[in-house]
Scaffold this motif. Structure first.
Motif, PDB file in Angstrom:
ATOM      1  N   UNK A   1       0.409  -1.266  -0.121  1.00  0.00           N
ATOM      2  CA  UNK A   1      -0.475   0.020  -0.078  1.00  0.00           C
ATOM      3  C   UNK A   1       0.618   1.203  -0.195  1.00  0.00           C
ATOM      4  N   UNK A   2       1.900   1.484   0.379  1.00  0.00           N
ATOM      5  CA  UNK A   2       2.921   1.766   0.142  1.00  0.00           C
ATOM      6  C   UNK A   2       3.293   2.571  -1.066  1.00  0.00           C
TER       7      UNK A   2
ATOM      8  N   UNK B   1       0.163   4.611  -2.805  1.00  0.00           N
ATOM      9  CA  UNK B   1       0.860   5.712  -3.037  1.00  0.00           C
ATOM     10  C   UNK B   1       1.554   6.006  -3.652  1.00  0.00           C
ATOM     11  N   UNK B   2       2.573   5.326  -3.424  1.00  0.00           N
ATOM     12  CA  UNK B   2       3.874   6.253  -4.507  1.00  0.00           C
ATOM     13  C   UNK B   2       3.125   6.380  -5.511  1.00  0.00           C
TER      14      UNK B   2
ATOM     15  N   UNK C   1       0.663   8.901  -6.287  1.00  0.00           N
ATOM     16  CA  UNK C   1       1.361  10.550  -6.443  1.00  0.00           C
ATOM     17  C   UNK C   1       1.974  10.706  -8.115  1.00  0.00           C
ATOM     18  N   UNK C   2       2.664   9.593  -8.236  1.00  0.00           N
ATOM     19  CA  UNK C   2       3.449   9.181  -9.526  1.00  0.00           C
ATOM     20  C   UNK C   2       2.268  10.196 -10.476  1.00  0.00           C
TER      21      UNK C   2
END
Lengths: 73, 365
Positions: free
Chosen positions: B309-310, B313-314, B317-318
């Motif tokens: 899940x981290x 999130x990346x 955003x990307x």
């Protein structure tokens, strides 16, 4: 920004739960939290200065000229 | 990761079938029609052959050790530094590709069906689902593909039947002439890495069930997906014409708008888009899962699940920073992505090359 903080907070809670359940080593925990920290820092930077973190500019800078040579329009 | 070995040949073929055309049909056919018009058929066919050959070649090496991950034993072949560099580049490539697919989807879906909805909300929702699928394991995406491919494939197989009256046209003669060799080469070159992305299969060989004819399943799935692509492209060119197809942002969607089902369904594009989204979701999930797996292997983690899940999130955003608007995204994609993709995809071939050179040196000694 507040949505980002809340979202990453939820991710952190779930990540902590997973690491505890999997009996992860200290090293694995540190690395996993570091990944979450990196994701948060990236998202925050993307929110304030998106052009700083756009990898397409670097990809175009490196591979654009090569592609231009291979595919001449 | 445990060696589960549950992916069957049918699941593999189903995923590849859906993977090959799910994003290409929506986002690539328009620019292809603009650049090469009728020659697009040859571009797709040539790229399919070259890209699939690239993938089966990569699987040839990976299948020599069917119960070990390249991401783990690769360090013994390349040395730790070289292996880690390849893993990081490959992981970044797949995560970047996930972000690109997510961005293309939000650029298409939000203005068309969800006006005034923030794109970030749609991206978070879609990525949460993809991350949940990745969290469940790579084999889950294959099982999902097995469940969906019949409906998706059937839809795109019967779609041409609705346009039968329009297929009586003298335009067919233009398909047998090649008008511009330069553009043909350019577009073929741009399409090859779309098939080459399936090199991701070489990184998850232990997930395949023992005794499966993996390379045969790859060819069958790839050619079946290519047939759908070519038939959709021909339909688009014959019905809309090459100039209009090239001018429209999403010509395949515009084509769906002409489909009717009796008096109660005047416009089938909502049904078609819903089913098509299942295909896109499968592709997004598997690419993200591989990106996460390679990241965890590069970091030396025992399990990839805590970082799923981290990284989701990346990726969200990307996807938001990749470009300011769709035309800028298309520009970045057209000017450099194909070479970047081929470079990363061919990094995998360093493993068999170095392995062979070291083998020769050992025999010489």
């Amino acid at each position: 920004m507040s949505v980002l903080v809340i979202g990453m907070g939820l991710v952190l809670v779930y990540q902590t739960f997973l690491l505890r359940r999997g009996s992860a080593s200290r090293r694995d925990r540190v690395v996993a939290f570091a990944v979450t920290g990196f994701a948060f820092a990236f998202a925050a930077t993307a929110h304030y200065v998106p052009h700083w973190v756009n990898p397409n500019r670097a990809i175009e800078f490196v591979f654009g000229p090569i592609q231009g040579l291979i595919v001449r329009k | 990761m445990k060696n589960q070995g549950t992916i069957t040949g049918l699941q593999l073929g189903s995923l590849i079938f859906v993977y090959v055309f799910s994003t290409t049909i929506a986002f690539v056919l328009g620019p292809l029609a603009k650049e090469v018009a009728f020659g697009g058929v040859y571009c797709i066919a040539l790229a399919a052959a070259a890209g699939t050959a690239l993938v089966t070649l990569s699987l040839r090496f990976a299948l020599r050790r069917p119960s070990a991950y390249v991401g783990v034993y690769g360090a013994k072949i390349m040395g730790r530094a070289g292996h880690t560099a390849i893993l990081w580049l490959s992981a970044f490539f797949f995560l970047h590709l996930s972000a690109h697919i997510l961005r293309e989807f939000t650029d298409f879906f939000v203005p068309t069906y969800l006006r005034e909805t923030p794109a970030v909300a749609v991206a978070v929702l879609v990525m949460s689902a993809a991350a949940s699928m990745a969290q469940s394991g790579v084999s889950v995406a294959f099982r999902f593909a097995q469940g969906c491919f019949l409906i998706i494939g059937l839809l795109f197989l019967i779609k041409p039947l609705f346009f039968m009256p329009e297929l009586h046209t003298p335009m067919w003669h233009a398909f047998i002439q090649i008008h511009d060799w330069k553009s043909l080469w350019g577009q073929t070159y741009s399409l090859i890495p779309w098939y080459g992305e399936l090199v991701l299969l070489a990184y998850i060989v232990p997930q395949f069930e023992v005794g499966q004819k993996v390379r045969r399943a790859v060819w069958i799935g790839s050619m079946a997906g290519t047939y759908i692509l070519i038939s959709e492209f021909v339909l688009m060119i014959v019905f809309l014409g090459p100039k209009l197809s090239g001018a429209l942002l999403y010509p395949a969607l515009e084509l769906s708008g002409f489909l009717h089902l009796g008096d109660f369904v005047h416009n089938m594009d909502a049904i078609i888009v819903s089913i098509w989204f299942a295909g896109l979701f499968i592709k997004l999930s598997i690419i993200f899962a591989i990106g996460t797996l390679l990241t965890s292997q590069a970091l030396g983690l025992r399990d990839y699940k805590p970082i799923t899940f981290s990284l989701a999130g990346f990726v969200v955003a990307l996807s938001l920073v990749l470009a300011r608007y769709p035309t800028e995204l298309a520009h970045y994609f057209d000017s450099s992505w194909a070479t970047f993709a081929l470079f990363v995809q061919s990094l995998y071939f360093l493993y068999p090359l170095v392995d062979r050179l070291r083998g020769k040196r050992r025999r010489a000694d």
